[in-house]
Scaffold this motif. Structure first.
Motif, short mmCIF file in Angstrom:
data_model
loop_
_atom_site.label_atom_id
_atom_site.label_comp_id
_atom_site.label_asym_id
_atom_site.label_seq_id
_atom_site.Cartn_x
_atom_site.Cartn_y
_atom_site.Cartn_z
N ALA A 294 -46.95 86.86 32.48
CA ALA A 294 -45.84 87.81 32.56
C ALA A 294 -46.19 89.14 31.89
O ALA A 294 -45.87 90.22 32.38
CB ALA A 294 -44.59 87.21 31.92
N GLY A 295 -46.91 89.03 30.74
CA GLY A 295 -47.28 90.23 30.01
C GLY A 295 -48.23 91.13 30.79
O GLY A 295 -48.07 92.35 30.80
N TRP A 296 -49.21 90.52 31.47
CA TRP A 296 -50.14 91.34 32.27
C TRP A 296 -49.42 92.01 33.43
O TRP A 296 -49.69 93.17 33.76
CB TRP A 296 -51.29 90.49 32.80
CG TRP A 296 -52.30 90.06 31.78
CD1 TRP A 296 -52.77 88.79 31.56
CD2 TRP A 296 -52.99 90.89 30.84
NE1 TRP A 296 -53.70 88.79 30.56
CE2 TRP A 296 -53.86 90.06 30.10
CE3 TRP A 296 -52.97 92.26 30.56
CZ2 TRP A 296 -54.68 90.55 29.08
CZ3 TRP A 296 -53.78 92.76 29.54
CH2 TRP A 296 -54.62 91.90 28.83
N VAL A 302 -45.69 98.99 33.83
CA VAL A 302 -45.18 100.04 32.93
C VAL A 302 -46.31 100.76 32.20
O VAL A 302 -46.07 101.45 31.21
CB VAL A 302 -44.19 99.44 31.90
CG1 VAL A 302 -43.03 98.76 32.61
CG2 VAL A 302 -44.89 98.47 30.95
N ALA A 303 -47.56 100.61 32.67
CA ALA A 303 -48.71 101.19 31.96
C ALA A 303 -48.64 102.69 31.83
O ALA A 303 -49.31 103.27 30.97
CB ALA A 303 -50.01 100.80 32.68
N GLY A 304 -47.85 103.36 32.65
CA GLY A 304 -47.74 104.80 32.57
C GLY A 304 -46.98 105.30 31.36
O GLY A 304 -47.04 106.49 31.04
N GLY A 305 -46.26 104.42 30.67
CA GLY A 305 -45.52 104.81 29.48
C GLY A 305 -46.33 104.55 28.22
O GLY A 305 -46.69 103.39 27.96
N PRO A 306 -46.63 105.56 27.41
CA PRO A 306 -47.47 105.35 26.22
C PRO A 306 -46.87 104.37 25.23
O PRO A 306 -47.58 103.55 24.65
CB PRO A 306 -47.62 106.75 25.63
CG PRO A 306 -46.53 107.57 26.24
CD PRO A 306 -46.26 106.98 27.57
N GLY A 307 -45.54 104.43 25.02
CA GLY A 307 -44.91 103.52 24.07
C GLY A 307 -45.03 102.07 24.51
O GLY A 307 -45.38 101.18 23.72
N VAL A 311 -47.20 98.82 22.69
CA VAL A 311 -46.58 97.52 22.36
C VAL A 311 -47.29 96.39 23.08
O VAL A 311 -47.60 95.34 22.49
CB VAL A 311 -45.08 97.54 22.71
CG1 VAL A 311 -44.48 96.14 22.56
CG2 VAL A 311 -44.34 98.53 21.82
N LEU A 312 -47.58 96.58 24.36
CA LEU A 312 -48.18 95.51 25.14
C LEU A 312 -49.64 95.26 24.78
O LEU A 312 -50.13 94.13 24.94
CB LEU A 312 -48.04 95.82 26.63
CG LEU A 312 -46.62 95.62 27.16
CD1 LEU A 312 -46.43 96.25 28.52
CD2 LEU A 312 -46.29 94.13 27.21
N GLY A 317 -52.93 91.11 23.17
CA GLY A 317 -54.01 90.67 22.29
C GLY A 317 -53.65 89.39 21.59
O GLY A 317 -54.46 88.45 21.49
N ALA A 318 -52.40 89.30 21.09
CA ALA A 318 -51.95 88.09 20.40
C ALA A 318 -51.91 86.89 21.34
O ALA A 318 -52.41 85.80 21.03
CB ALA A 318 -50.58 88.34 19.78
N LEU A 319 -51.31 87.06 22.51
CA LEU A 319 -51.19 85.95 23.46
C LEU A 319 -52.55 85.49 23.98
O LEU A 319 -52.81 84.29 24.10
CB LEU A 319 -50.30 86.36 24.63
CG LEU A 319 -48.81 86.55 24.33
CD1 LEU A 319 -48.08 87.13 25.53
CD2 LEU A 319 -48.18 85.21 23.94
#
Length: 422
Positions: A294-296, A302-307, A311-312, A317-319
């Protein structure tokens, strides 16, 4: 947890730094040795190939050695080739040092995994594994950015010297802290060595015995899943810089911080998984795998948003490392009769993914699909891992049910349980 595990983690930190630090040193290496940047990039590929090939070969080589001797030999060779790499003016010599360093790294990690899991209770393999892999994640957080900073200030050779210097205390610590008789002693019949009584169990069986213990469908499944999940991780991680600058609009100066943030997430994931992977591995893998997929997908959208990207990067990285480290511990649970080669093949599987994932992502970019495409490739690889695990579970249940209908003895119908069955 025995303190020596953290000392082994220090060595893994130095090796992880070496493996990943070249990404920030390529232009300087290429200019200094008078080669093209793509040619310098072969240094990274050489290390990955050395890890894939070297893990099982070096592990088999070390089976008749005491574990302390094996660890010291591999780490000393690793240290010395970095000294040679720091002083050479020949690209060919530097390339050779990367291959030898990878072979030593692969052998060390295989023996270290066997040593770490032999020094703890049988049901604590996940925690022991997380301590070792914590060295790799800390390398992502501090070692890789630190190597890049050293390269900017004192040149790329200083990063090689730094890896060698960090390895020195690890060599001394292993020499003093790993029991000399905690060995892979084979009996006169070539069979299992006895527990030495030192707190470190013997590797237990010879090459033939360990290879036989690897022929389990469960282990092959875990290794396949590890390659797919790690392929997804490094597919995006490799192209994180252009993804951040070209898609998310993040300035180049923030890229090292973003890489460190990914490393921080990986450290959090390994640490958290280490606390529960021994008790609830199936839940970690199922919930973590679904969340990772789901995260990928969300990241790609939403990769176009820097914020959102910032966060992702931390979350993924954690997941990624929570699921990946749990799979490594499950490989050790699935092949208790082959503790060294199980760790070696797990290392090879992860590095196979680390090599193939970026290659597939690069093909997607070369096909003019854009720098967002590695995110979709990562999602596809995780989806394939979940589908593979689901298919294997369905086949296993069908086989068990068929065996019971035919009146087979329970021991013949049911595979031997491991922690993955809890």
């Amino acid at each position: 947890m025995p303190f020596v595990l953290y000392l082994l983690g220090l060595a893994v930190f130095a090796q992880g730094t070496s493996e990943f630090m070249l990404s920030g040193l390529m232009p300087d290496i290429a200019a200094d040795l008078d080669v093209s940047v793509p040619t310098a990039g072969a240094l990274t590929s050489a290390f990955a190939v050395g890890m894939i090939i070297g893990a099982p070969l070096m592990a088999m080589l070390s089976l008749r050695w005491p574990r302390r001797r094996a660890l010291l030999v591999f780490l000393t060779v690793f240290l010395l080739v970095h000294v040679l790499g720091a002083v050479t003016t020949s690209y060919a010599v530097l390339l050779a040092t990367r291959v030898v360093a990878a072979l030593a790294n692969a052998g060390f990690l295989a023996v270290a995994l066997a040593t770490a899991t032999a020094m703890v209770e049988p049901n604590a393999k996940g925690r022991a594994t997380s301590i070792l892999l914590g060295g790799t994640t800390i390398a992502c957080v501090a070692g890789v950015p630190g190597g890049a900073l050293l390269g900017q200030v004192w040149g790329w050779r200083s990063a090689f010297w730094a890896v060698a210097l960090v390895s020195v205390p690890a060599v001394l610590a292993i020499w003093r802290s790993v029991p000399a008789d905690g060995a892979a002693g084979l009996g006169a019949d070539g069979g299992a060595g006895a527990d030495t009584g030192s707190g470190v169990r013997g590797i237990g069986v010879g090459v033939r015995g360990e290879l036989g213990a690897l022929r389990t469908p469960r282990l092959l499944l875990v290794l396949t899943l590890g390659a797919l999940v790690n392929g997804a991780t490094f597919c995006t991680f490799t192209y994180l810089a252009p993804l951040a600058t070209e898609v998310a609009g993040i300035g180049e100066g923030w890229v090292p911080l973003l890489l460190a943030l990914f490393g921080l997430g990986s450290f959090i994931g390994v640490s958290a998984a280490g606390r529960v992977a021994d008790v609830r591995p199936l839940q970690v893998l199922l919930a973590g795998g679904v969340a990772l997929l789901a995260g990928w997908v969300v990241f790609a959208l939403v990769a176009g948003g820097p914020g959102a990207a910032v966060v992702l990067v931390l979350v993924q990285g954690a997941l990624s490392f929570a699921v990946g480290s749990t799979l490594i511990s499950q490989a050790l649970y699935a092949a208790t009769g082959a503790p060294t080669l199980a760790g070696a093949f797990a290392t090879a599987a992860l590095n196979t993914g680390a090599a193939l994932g970026p290659w597939i992502g690069g093909r997607a970019i070369a096909a003019d699909l854009g720098y967002r495409s590695p995110l979709w490739v990562s999602a596809l690889l995780v989806a394939l891992a979940l589908a593979t695990a689901g298919t294997a579970a369905g086949l296993r249940r069908r086989g068990v049910t068929r065996g019971r209908i035919r009146g087979a003895a329970p021991g013949m119908a049911d595979p031997a349980p491991t922690s993955l069955d809890r």
